[in-house]
Write a protein that holds these residues in place. Structure first.
Motif, PDB file in Angstrom:
ATOM      1  N   SER A  71       0.811  -1.218   0.000  1.00 26.33           N
ATOM      2  CA  SER A  71       0.000   0.000   0.000  1.00 26.33           C
ATOM      3  C   SER A  71       0.847   1.271   0.000  1.00 26.33           C
ATOM      4  O   SER A  71       0.356   2.333   0.366  1.00 26.33           O
ATOM      5  CB  SER A  71      -0.954  -0.004   1.193  1.00 26.33           C
ATOM      6  N   VAL A  73       2.006   2.963  -2.548  1.00 27.65           N
ATOM      7  CA  VAL A  73       1.537   3.923  -3.551  1.00 27.65           C
ATOM      8  C   VAL A  73       0.387   4.751  -2.992  1.00 27.65           C
ATOM      9  O   VAL A  73       0.338   5.971  -3.149  1.00 27.65           O
ATOM     10  CB  VAL A  73       1.106   3.189  -4.849  1.00 27.65           C
ATOM     11  N   ARG A  74      -0.524   4.102  -2.293  1.00 31.63           N
ATOM     12  CA  ARG A  74      -1.697   4.783  -1.744  1.00 31.63           C
ATOM     13  C   ARG A  74      -1.335   5.679  -0.551  1.00 31.63           C
ATOM     14  O   ARG A  74      -1.941   6.722  -0.348  1.00 31.63           O
ATOM     15  CB  ARG A  74      -2.722   3.732  -1.311  1.00 31.63           C
ATOM     16  N   LEU A  75      -0.345   5.286   0.229  1.00 30.51           N
ATOM     17  CA  LEU A  75      -0.014   5.999   1.458  1.00 30.51           C
ATOM     18  C   LEU A  75       1.268   6.817   1.379  1.00 30.51           C
ATOM     19  O   LEU A  75       1.696   7.372   2.383  1.00 30.51           O
ATOM     20  CB  LEU A  75       0.111   4.992   2.612  1.00 30.51           C
ATOM     21  N   LYS A  76       1.891   6.886   0.205  1.00 25.80           N
ATOM     22  CA  LYS A  76       3.199   7.533   0.126  1.00 25.80           C
ATOM     23  C   LYS A  76       3.156   9.000   0.545  1.00 25.80           C
ATOM     24  O   LYS A  76       4.094   9.485   1.157  1.00 25.80           O
ATOM     25  CB  LYS A  76       3.819   7.362  -1.251  1.00 25.80           C
ATOM     26  N   THR A  77       2.078   9.711   0.263  1.00 22.17           N
ATOM     27  CA  THR A  77       1.997  11.120   0.662  1.00 22.17           C
ATOM     28  C   THR A  77       2.035  11.257   2.182  1.00 22.17           C
ATOM     29  O   THR A  77       2.769  12.076   2.725  1.00 22.17           O
ATOM     30  CB  THR A  77       0.705  11.761   0.114  1.00 22.17           C
TER      31      THR A  77
END
Length: 107
Positions: A71, A73-77
């Motif tokens: 996950s 990509v979804r949580l990188k920010t």
């Protein structure tokens, strides 16, 4: 994963708060908000490295769980924000003397 993400945010902002414990009083005095209540920051300074290490470990765990679950990509920010705040806290702690000297020169 949400638990690790929340813990990494909490750890990051706590570490930033602890890291500014010696810089913040001088900055507040420059702003005219001095007083004896600033002595509270001295007690916090003793725990700064412990809190910074703990928050870094939590952040590494959050990254590890995100990579393991796929996950990132979804949580990188969120994870990058936490990483930046924690890195800023470490930078403040390692450059505390120079920051304090600069703030004192502004007085």
């Amino acid at each position: 994963m949400k638990t690790f993400l929340k813990m990494s945010y909490a750890g990051s902002f706590t570490s930033l708060g602890v890291a500014t414990c010696c810089v913040l009083p001088i900055a507040l005095m420059l702003a005219g908000l001095g007083g004896s209540w600033l002595a509270v920051f001295g007690k916090i300074a003793a725990a700064s490295y412990v809190v910074l290490v703990a928050s870094s470990v939590l952040l590494m765990l959050a990254w590890g769980v995100a990579v393991h679950r796929g996950s990132v990509v979804r949580l990188k920010t969120h994870l990058l924000l936490s990483t930046i705040v924690t890195a800023l806290a470490w930078a403040i702690v390692f450059n505390e003397t120079a920051i304090n000297d600069h703030l004192i020169s502004l007085m």
